[in-house]
Design a protein around this motif. Structure first.
Motif, PDB file in Angstrom:
ATOM      1  N   LEU A  18      -6.262   2.776  -7.553  1.00  0.00           N
ATOM      2  CA  LEU A  18      -5.299   3.725  -6.972  1.00  0.00           C
ATOM      3  C   LEU A  18      -3.878   3.374  -7.381  1.00  0.00           C
ATOM      4  O   LEU A  18      -3.108   4.241  -7.821  1.00  0.00           O
ATOM      5  CB  LEU A  18      -5.442   3.726  -5.450  1.00  0.00           C
ATOM      6  N   HIS A  19      -3.502   2.080  -7.261  1.00  0.00           N
ATOM      7  CA  HIS A  19      -2.136   1.683  -7.595  1.00  0.00           C
ATOM      8  C   HIS A  19      -1.832   1.860  -9.082  1.00  0.00           C
ATOM      9  O   HIS A  19      -0.677   2.100  -9.460  1.00  0.00           O
ATOM     10  CB  HIS A  19      -1.899   0.227  -7.191  1.00  0.00           C
ATOM     11  N   ALA A  20      -2.851   1.744  -9.923  1.00  0.00           N
ATOM     12  CA  ALA A  20      -2.631   1.880 -11.361  1.00  0.00           C
ATOM     13  C   ALA A  20      -2.231   3.298 -11.748  1.00  0.00           C
ATOM     14  O   ALA A  20      -1.561   3.512 -12.763  1.00  0.00           O
ATOM     15  CB  ALA A  20      -3.895   1.476 -12.120  1.00  0.00           C
ATOM     16  N   MET A  21      -2.617   4.266 -10.927  1.00  0.00           N
ATOM     17  CA  MET A  21      -2.389   5.665 -11.284  1.00  0.00           C
ATOM     18  C   MET A  21      -1.492   6.417 -10.310  1.00  0.00           C
ATOM     19  O   MET A  21      -0.851   7.405 -10.687  1.00  0.00           O
ATOM     20  CB  MET A  21      -3.744   6.392 -11.366  1.00  0.00           C
ATOM     21  N   ILE A  22      -1.404   5.969  -9.069  1.00  0.00           N
ATOM     22  CA  ILE A  22      -0.700   6.707  -8.018  1.00  0.00           C
ATOM     23  C   ILE A  22       0.394   5.817  -7.445  1.00  0.00           C
ATOM     24  O   ILE A  22       0.095   4.728  -6.939  1.00  0.00           O
ATOM     25  CB  ILE A  22      -1.682   7.110  -6.891  1.00  0.00           C
ATOM     26  N   PRO A  23       1.656   6.219  -7.514  1.00  0.00           N
ATOM     27  CA  PRO A  23       2.722   5.407  -6.917  1.00  0.00           C
ATOM     28  C   PRO A  23       2.440   5.131  -5.440  1.00  0.00           C
ATOM     29  O   PRO A  23       2.214   6.048  -4.656  1.00  0.00           O
ATOM     30  CB  PRO A  23       3.968   6.281  -7.081  1.00  0.00           C
ATOM     31  N   GLY A  24       2.405   3.850  -5.090  1.00  0.00           N
ATOM     32  CA  GLY A  24       2.119   3.485  -3.708  1.00  0.00           C
ATOM     33  C   GLY A  24       0.643   3.381  -3.397  1.00  0.00           C
ATOM     34  O   GLY A  24       0.259   2.923  -2.320  1.00  0.00           O
ATOM     35  N   GLY A  25      -0.217   3.829  -4.324  1.00  0.00           N
ATOM     36  CA  GLY A  25      -1.654   3.714  -4.116  1.00  0.00           C
ATOM     37  C   GLY A  25      -2.225   4.685  -3.101  1.00  0.00           C
ATOM     38  O   GLY A  25      -3.389   4.574  -2.710  1.00  0.00           O
ATOM     39  N   ALA A  26      -1.423   5.655  -2.663  1.00  0.00           N
ATOM     40  CA  ALA A  26      -1.883   6.651  -1.691  1.00  0.00           C
ATOM     41  C   ALA A  26      -0.928   7.832  -1.752  1.00  0.00           C
ATOM     42  O   ALA A  26       0.183   7.726  -2.278  1.00  0.00           O
ATOM     43  CB  ALA A  26      -1.913   6.069  -0.276  1.00  0.00           C
ATOM     44  N   HIS A  27      -1.350   8.955  -1.200  1.00  0.00           N
ATOM     45  CA  HIS A  27      -0.501  10.141  -1.224  1.00  0.00           C
ATOM     46  C   HIS A  27       0.311  10.321   0.055  1.00  0.00           C
ATOM     47  O   HIS A  27       1.038  11.305   0.205  1.00  0.00           O
ATOM     48  CB  HIS A  27      -1.352  11.388  -1.513  1.00  0.00           C
ATOM     49  N   THR A  28       0.179   9.383   0.973  1.00  0.00           N
ATOM     50  CA  THR A  28       0.998   9.339   2.178  1.00  0.00           C
ATOM     51  C   THR A  28       1.376   7.888   2.401  1.00  0.00           C
ATOM     52  O   THR A  28       0.500   7.015   2.408  1.00  0.00           O
ATOM     53  CB  THR A  28       0.201   9.851   3.406  1.00  0.00           C
ATOM     54  N   TYR A  29       2.667   7.593   2.592  1.00  0.00           N
ATOM     55  CA  TYR A  29       3.073   6.197   2.740  1.00  0.00           C
ATOM     56  C   TYR A  29       2.397   5.533   3.929  1.00  0.00           C
ATOM     57  O   TYR A  29       2.089   4.341   3.901  1.00  0.00           O
ATOM     58  CB  TYR A  29       4.596   6.090   2.846  1.00  0.00           C
ATOM     59  N   ALA A  30       2.144   6.289   4.994  1.00  0.00           N
ATOM     60  CA  ALA A  30       1.510   5.712   6.170  1.00  0.00           C
ATOM     61  C   ALA A  30       0.056   5.314   5.916  1.00  0.00           C
ATOM     62  O   ALA A  30      -0.530   4.603   6.725  1.00  0.00           O
ATOM     63  CB  ALA A  30       1.581   6.694   7.342  1.00  0.00           C
ATOM     64  N   LYS A  31      -0.529   5.771   4.792  1.00  0.00           N
ATOM     65  CA  LYS A  31      -1.892   5.373   4.437  1.00  0.00           C
ATOM     66  C   LYS A  31      -1.901   4.219   3.436  1.00  0.00           C
ATOM     67  O   LYS A  31      -2.978   3.798   2.986  1.00  0.00           O
ATOM     68  CB  LYS A  31      -2.654   6.558   3.833  1.00  0.00           C
ATOM     69  N   GLY A  32      -0.735   3.698   3.063  1.00  0.00           N
ATOM     70  CA  GLY A  32      -0.649   2.661   2.051  1.00  0.00           C
ATOM     71  C   GLY A  32      -1.324   1.373   2.468  1.00  0.00           C
ATOM     72  O   GLY A  32      -1.441   1.052   3.651  1.00  0.00           O
ATOM     73  N   ASP A  33      -1.782   0.591   1.470  1.00  0.00           N
ATOM     74  CA  ASP A  33      -2.454  -0.666   1.821  1.00  0.00           C
ATOM     75  C   ASP A  33      -1.487  -1.704   2.356  1.00  0.00           C
ATOM     76  O   ASP A  33      -1.911  -2.703   2.959  1.00  0.00           O
ATOM     77  CB  ASP A  33      -3.275  -1.215   0.646  1.00  0.00           C
ATOM     78  N   ASP A  34      -0.169  -1.481   2.208  1.00  0.00           N
ATOM     79  CA  ASP A  34       0.807  -2.385   2.828  1.00  0.00           C
ATOM     80  C   ASP A  34       0.836  -2.247   4.342  1.00  0.00           C
ATOM     81  O   ASP A  34       1.402  -3.095   5.042  1.00  0.00           O
ATOM     82  CB  ASP A  34       2.202  -2.146   2.255  1.00  0.00           C
ATOM     83  N   GLN A  35       0.213  -1.184   4.859  1.00  0.00           N
ATOM     84  CA  GLN A  35       0.137  -0.965   6.303  1.00  0.00           C
ATOM     85  C   GLN A  35      -1.038  -1.720   6.933  1.00  0.00           C
ATOM     86  O   GLN A  35      -1.218  -1.670   8.152  1.00  0.00           O
ATOM     87  CB  GLN A  35      -0.024   0.528   6.608  1.00  0.00           C
ATOM     88  N   TYR A  36      -1.809  -2.412   6.098  1.00  0.00           N
ATOM     89  CA  TYR A  36      -3.007  -3.112   6.552  1.00  0.00           C
ATOM     90  C   TYR A  36      -2.951  -4.568   6.113  1.00  0.00           C
ATOM     91  O   TYR A  36      -2.200  -4.921   5.195  1.00  0.00           O
ATOM     92  CB  TYR A  36      -4.258  -2.414   5.990  1.00  0.00           C
ATOM     93  N   PRO A  37      -3.743  -5.426   6.744  1.00  0.00           N
ATOM     94  CA  PRO A  37      -3.754  -6.832   6.322  1.00  0.00           C
ATOM     95  C   PRO A  37      -4.125  -6.962   4.848  1.00  0.00           C
ATOM     96  O   PRO A  37      -4.868  -6.149   4.302  1.00  0.00           O
ATOM     97  CB  PRO A  37      -4.826  -7.454   7.225  1.00  0.00           C
ATOM     98  N   GLU A  38      -3.624  -8.020   4.233  1.00  0.00           N
ATOM     99  CA  GLU A  38      -3.847  -8.219   2.804  1.00  0.00           C
ATOM    100  C   GLU A  38      -5.333  -8.265   2.476  1.00  0.00           C
ATOM    101  O   GLU A  38      -6.097  -8.995   3.113  1.00  0.00           O
ATOM    102  CB  GLU A  38      -3.166  -9.516   2.354  1.00  0.00           C
ATOM    103  N   ASN A  39      -5.721  -7.440   1.502  1.00  0.00           N
ATOM    104  CA  ASN A  39      -7.110  -7.335   1.029  1.00  0.00           C
ATOM    105  C   ASN A  39      -8.073  -6.769   2.075  1.00  0.00           C
ATOM    106  O   ASN A  39      -9.291  -6.835   1.883  1.00  0.00           O
ATOM    107  CB  ASN A  39      -7.627  -8.699   0.539  1.00  0.00           C
ATOM    108  N   LEU A  40      -7.546  -6.212   3.154  1.00  0.00           N
ATOM    109  CA  LEU A  40      -8.398  -5.586   4.160  1.00  0.00           C
ATOM    110  C   LEU A  40      -7.942  -4.159   4.430  1.00  0.00           C
ATOM    111  O   LEU A  40      -7.758  -3.743   5.582  1.00  0.00           O
ATOM    112  CB  LEU A  40      -8.402  -6.393   5.468  1.00  0.00           C
ATOM    113  N   ALA A  41      -7.727  -3.413   3.347  1.00  0.00           N
ATOM    114  CA  ALA A  41      -7.367  -2.004   3.462  1.00  0.00           C
ATOM    115  C   ALA A  41      -8.553  -1.180   2.964  1.00  0.00           C
ATOM    116  O   ALA A  41      -8.717  -0.979   1.759  1.00  0.00           O
ATOM    117  CB  ALA A  41      -6.119  -1.696   2.636  1.00  0.00           C
ATOM    118  N   PRO A  42      -9.413  -0.721   3.873  1.00  0.00           N
ATOM    119  CA  PRO A  42     -10.623  -0.016   3.429  1.00  0.00           C
ATOM    120  C   PRO A  42     -10.298   1.294   2.723  1.00  0.00           C
ATOM    121  O   PRO A  42      -9.413   2.034   3.143  1.00  0.00           O
ATOM    122  CB  PRO A  42     -11.392   0.227   4.731  1.00  0.00           C
ATOM    123  N   VAL A  43     -11.006   1.576   1.649  1.00  0.00           N
ATOM    124  CA  VAL A  43     -10.936   2.861   0.964  1.00  0.00           C
ATOM    125  C   VAL A  43     -12.145   3.672   1.420  1.00  0.00           C
ATOM    126  O   VAL A  43     -13.283   3.185   1.383  1.00  0.00           O
ATOM    127  CB  VAL A  43     -10.926   2.671  -0.564  1.00  0.00           C
TER     128      VAL A  43
END
Length: 441
Positions: A18-43
């Motif tokens: 996701l991060h390789a192709m989509i700025p922020g890795g998501a289409h809503t900032y509130a869904k970004g993996d930075d909002q979750y613990p490191e390496n525990l952001a389920p897709v």
């Protein structure tokens, strides 16, 4: 799921894609993996009812579904059936579909305080259209936003007021001013200071607390006395407070209001509604200067409007708003009891209206803490609870609530250990979660 060994290797790999192709890795900032613990952001792979499954095969009880938009639960049968029927008839034409008339009639019957409505795809389109309309009607440029509410639009008039204001001219930022929620005197002072300059007051009519008695009616009187347009942002309160929104619940009619989120149960639809004499300025049946109000290629996709009509039918026929409140009250009581029983009742704090619950994670000094939030989220995820908030959907059942409370109790036991140690770091396993609005990544 084992709390100590819990990991999400496939989700981690998917996040890299996701991060390789989509700025922020998501289409809503509130869904970004930075909002979750490191390496525990389920897709997410898929969802049904109150549950979602990630690409690693884990099932979660989900809260805050679709950023509060999926209030009936995922793949609700009455909504998906309405959409299925409409898709086979075509979704977009060179002229309006009769579905647009049907959907408008249904909406105005559900929200009788509004006289006209125009549909769009997302909340920002609707709120920015309200601002543009208010500026045109009043001939004024300034916008007054309620400074106590976190989000109104992706557009410059609002984002320029946040810490992520890069790319927005200072001249634009200067046109937006803020007023405090619940304080009529301070708002009167603001409007007096900028006499004849403020086009509109825009606010969520309610958020994490009930409006003070008489406040909304007083704000309407104040806005009109100063020649301003009053705009209610009902993206969250619409349907969750009542089928007719907060304006219906509290009996105060704004000049304009905006709806979205729950309106489509995950399908893309929002609405700008309001008084005829104001809304018609974006139409063809007046003699004033025209306003380019809303003109979106996909704003009236028939299947999304069919979803919205089905949602309104389900809400009314099945008493969904009351169910959301009952579920929220049950969950809030259970979480508070669990936190208290583990000795963290003053640190894991549930807030908000029962249909729109959030939680605060406080440190040993009672201050909001991203580190303690990270600890709490890690334990919830490991227990099969995906909960950036505790906003309920009507698809939850008693077993879901009971399971959630059990997992919260386990998380609170670890929270207590961290408080006793005076440092949550050993329980984080990586960087803390981060706020959405920050100037640097």
């Amino acid at each position: 799921m084992d709390n100590e060994e819990f990991s999400l290797p496939r989700s981690r790999a998917a996040n890299e894609r996701l991060h390789a192709m989509i700025p922020g890795g998501a289409h809503t900032y509130a869904k970004g993996d930075d909002q979750y613990p490191e390496n525990l952001a389920p897709v997410i792979s898929h969802g049904r009812g109150a549950h979602v499954w990630d690409v690693d095969g884990n099932r979660y009880i989900e809260y805050g579904s679709g950023l509060r938009s999926v209030s009936l639960g995922h793949a609700h049968p009455r909504v998906t059936e309405a959409v299925r029927k409409e898709i086979d008839r075509g979704s977009n034409f060179v002229r309006p579909s009769i579905v647009e008339a049907d959907a408008a009639e249904r909406f105005l019957a559900t929200v009788p305080t509004a006289e006209m409505v125009k549909f769009a795809k997302n909340g920002s389109d609707a709120t920015t259209a309200a601002v543009r309309l208010a500026r045109a009607v009043t001939g004024r440029q300034r916008v007054a936003i309620c400074g106590d509410h976190p989000f109104f639009s992706v557009d410059d008039w609002f984002i320029g007021t946040t810490p992520m204001s890069a790319g927005i001219p200072e001249s634009t930022n200067a046109l937006t001013v803020a007023f405090p929620y619940g304080d009529l005197a301070a708002t009167d002072d603001l409007l007096t200071r900028y006499r004849d300059e403020v086009a509109c007051l825009i606010l969520e009519p309610a958020a994490h607390a009930e409006p003070p008695p008489g406040y909304l009616a007083g704000l309407r009187e104040l806005a009109h006395r100063h020649g301003c347009v009053l705009v209610f942002d009902e993206m969250i309160t619409g349907f969750r407070w009542s089928e007719a929104g907060a304006q219906g619940l509290y009996g105060v009619t704004p000049d304009l209001s905006t709806f979205g989120k729950a309106l489509g149960n995950g399908f893309a639809v929002s609405a700008l509604a309001g008084r005829r004499e104001v809304m018609e300025r974006g139409g063809l049946r007046h003699a004033e200067e025209r306003v380019f109000l809303l003109s979106t290629t996909h704003g009236a996709e028939t299947h999304s409007l069919a979803a919205a009509m089905a949602v309104q039918t389900v809400y009314v026929e099945e008493g969904i708003t009351a169910r959301l409140h009952a579920l929220g009250e049950q969950l809030a009581a259970g979480v508070r009891d669990a936190a208290a029983s583990m000795g963290v009742g003053d640190h894991v704090v549930v807030r908000g209206r029962a249909s729109n619950l959030v939680f605060a994670t406080l440190d040993g000094n009672g201050q909001p803490s991203q580190e303690y939030r990270t600890l709490f989220l890690r334990r919830l995820l490991a227990g099969g609870v995906l909960a950036p908030s505790f906003v309920v959907s009507s698809a939850l059942d008693d077993a879901d609530i009971e399971r959630t409370v059990d997992v919260v109790a386990q998380a609170c036991a670890v929270y207590r250990k961290a408080l006793d140690a005076g440092d949550p770091t050993p329980w984080l396993a990586g960087r803390p979660v981060k706020p959405v609005f920050r100037p640097l990544a």
